[in-house]
Enzyme design. Structure first.
Site, short mmCIF file in Angstrom:
data_model
loop_
_atom_site.label_atom_id
_atom_site.label_comp_id
_atom_site.label_asym_id
_atom_site.label_seq_id
_atom_site.Cartn_x
_atom_site.Cartn_y
_atom_site.Cartn_z
N LYS A 3 -5.23 -2.72 10.62
CA LYS A 3 -5.27 -1.39 10.01
C LYS A 3 -6.71 -0.89 10.00
O LYS A 3 -7.63 -1.64 9.66
CB LYS A 3 -4.70 -1.47 8.59
CG LYS A 3 -4.56 -0.12 7.88
CD LYS A 3 -3.95 -0.31 6.50
CE LYS A 3 -3.78 1.01 5.76
NZ LYS A 3 -3.20 0.82 4.41
N SER A 46 0.66 3.83 3.43
CA SER A 46 -0.31 4.40 4.35
C SER A 46 -0.43 3.61 5.65
O SER A 46 -0.99 4.10 6.63
CB SER A 46 -1.69 4.46 3.68
OG SER A 46 -2.15 3.13 3.36
N SER A 103 1.52 0.29 0.26
CA SER A 103 1.19 0.68 1.63
C SER A 103 1.44 -0.37 2.68
O SER A 103 1.33 -0.09 3.87
CB SER A 103 -0.26 1.14 1.71
OG SER A 103 -0.44 2.36 1.03
#
Length: 491
Positions: A80, A155, A179
């Site tokens: 990420k 997210s 997330s």
């Protein structure tokens, strides 16, 4: 699609260690898969082709020299874009850091490299991890491989989508309010939030410092546990890091895979067992509870009365911490700089930089947090939210005196269509309704696929006491052994 991209991380590591395939072949297969499908999925913001192949060749050289390999050596991983990676663009999904190449690696990235994993690149995310759909990325939305017109969660939708699209067997996410777990649920993958402090935040671009928790994403529970073991553990560079060993999550996952939960007592959170969830989500959850019961688990109802206040408390605490953390993005030290023509004041340059660099959701949360921290309102808003956080922690403490772990749906609904909730922030925030309490408490939680609703994945969440991450892996692996894994339609 290459057969190598369909393998689990554990299978890939075993083949590489045995010399039945090479890390280079595995890496190239995944790079080819990214090239074939990511123009439609948009899971990646940056693909580090040369870096990945160099890392893979280094693993192959070590094996050829007879050196011992770690349990994930040669396995590709997607990271990420919230973790600093030396010399590789790290944007946090924001224009304010466009093109920034950190001079150092985050601790987790260092550990991944040391373990011989192969970093494929950086995955898309909601800007500064603020979002539930990966539609708030400054670089465009990621799409769900199950239905390209739907969101992959947020997210960390890029990491989850990369797994579901077979672009990577492993990924790293971060979980501030759900997330990791929520994208896992809506993409049919596994996402685990470790105990807060159990994984290092050094090099993680901060959103909410008392909540942010890096964690593993995978297609199977065992793979998530293997990644958790590699990335976890104490880090003296992180003042919130717990000086304790990682629980034996791999052994727990293997034990759970036997399908025996005799003696395990699970609590269904009463407040999350019906209100606000889609019928198909509830049906899949109930079927999963039946499966857990058949494996020997004792199921009881547990009331956690203050969980219903978690969402509003979170949206005071997290934005308040974001307001403080994001003050460093001033156009002076790094990243974007707008309006510096030699005539404007520093204050004007900072204002113009932030206006151009931050997206609407980030601005919304900064304003919320700044207001909640302002003179005359601190006690009424931020102070009260922290009191609610204490009550939620007491709910968890009381619950874990009665049961080994808690279970609930991961998210109230399946993946919704792109664009359908961006105009209504509250409806977007509801995606994390069931995941936020765990972050406020600091304990571990995992989402494991538990069925389909109208052809879209549903996740079941397992929540455990702090430092008892192994419990959640055992329960999740047992459910996976009963239900199997879920494969999206071919891209």
């Amino acid at each position: 699609m290459s057969d190598l991209t369909r393998l689990t991380a554990a299978e890939i590591a075993g083949l590489v260690a045995a010399g039945e395939t090479s890390a280079t072949e595995v890496t190239q297969a995944h790079l080819d898969r990214i090239a074939a499908v990511d123009d439609r999925v948009h899971a990646f913001l940056h693909v580090d082709t040369e870096g990945a192949l160099d890392a893979a060749r280094a693993v192959d050289a070590r094996r050829a020299a007879g050196e011992p390999l770690g349990p994930l050596a040669g396995v590709p991983v997607a990271v990420k874009d919230v973790l600093a990676t030396k010399g590789v663009p790290t944007t946090v999904g924001s224009k304010i850091l466009e093109g920034w190449r950190p001079p150092y690696d985050a601790t987790i990235v260092q550990r991944l490299r040391a373990a011989g994993t192969v970093m494929l690149g950086k995955t898309n995310m909601d800007e500064f991890a603020m979002g539930s759909s990966t539609e708030y990325s400054a670089y465009g939305p990621t799409r769900n491989p199950w239905d390209l017109e739907r969101i992959p969660g947020g997210s960390g939708g890029g990491s989850a989508a990369a797994l579901a699209a077979y672009e990577a067997p492993l990924a790293i996410g971060s979980d501030t309010g759900g997330s990791i777990r929520q994208p896992g649920a809506v993409t049919g993958t596994v996402g685990a939030k470790p105990t807060y402090g159990g994984t290092s935040r050094y090099g993680l671009v901060a959103f909410s410092s008392s909540l942010d928790t890096p964690g593993p994403c995978a297609r199977t529970v065992l793979d998530a546990a293997l990644l958790h073991e590699v990335m976890g553990g104490h880090d003296p560079r992180d003042s919130t890091s717990i000086p304790a060993p990682v629980p034996d999550v791999v052994a727990a996952a293997r034990l759970g895979a036997t399908g025996d939960l005799t003696g395990v007592k699970l609590g269904i959170v009463t407040e999350f067992s019906g209100e606000g969830a889609e019928p198909g989500v509830l049906a899949a959850f109930r079927e999963s509870v039946d499966a857990l019961t058949k494996m020997g688990a004792e199921i009881v109802e547990i009331s956690c009365p203050h969980f219903s206040y978690a969402l509003p408390a979170y949206y005071l605490i997290a934005p308040s911490e974001a307001s403080s953390n994001l003050a460093r993005f001033d156009g002076v030290r790094f990243g974007l700089r707008v309006g510096d023509d030699g005539e404007r004041s520093l204050e004007e340059v900072m204002s113009l930089t932030r206006e151009a660099g931050f997206g609407p959701e980030v601005k919304r949360r900064i304003m919320l947090g700044t207001y909640a921290l302002s003179s005359g309102y601190y006690d009424a808003y931020y102070g009260q939210a922290q009191k609610v956080r204490t009550l939620i922690t007491r709910d968890f403490t009381s619950a874990f005196e009665q049961v080994d772990a808690l279970i609930s749906p991961t998210t109230p609904f399946t993946a919704f269509p792109l664009g359908s909730r961006t105009a209504d922030p509250y409806q977007m925030y509801l995606a994390d309704l069931f995941t936020i309490p765990t972050n406020l408490y600091g304990g571990p939680g995992i989402s494991v696929p538990c069925g389909l609703s109208d052809g879209l994945p549903v996740g079941l969440q397992v929540m455990a006491p702090t430092l008892a991450d192994d419990r959640m892996y055992r329960v999740a692996a047992a459910l996976e052994s009963a239900l199997g894994t879920f494969t999206p339609p071919a891209l």
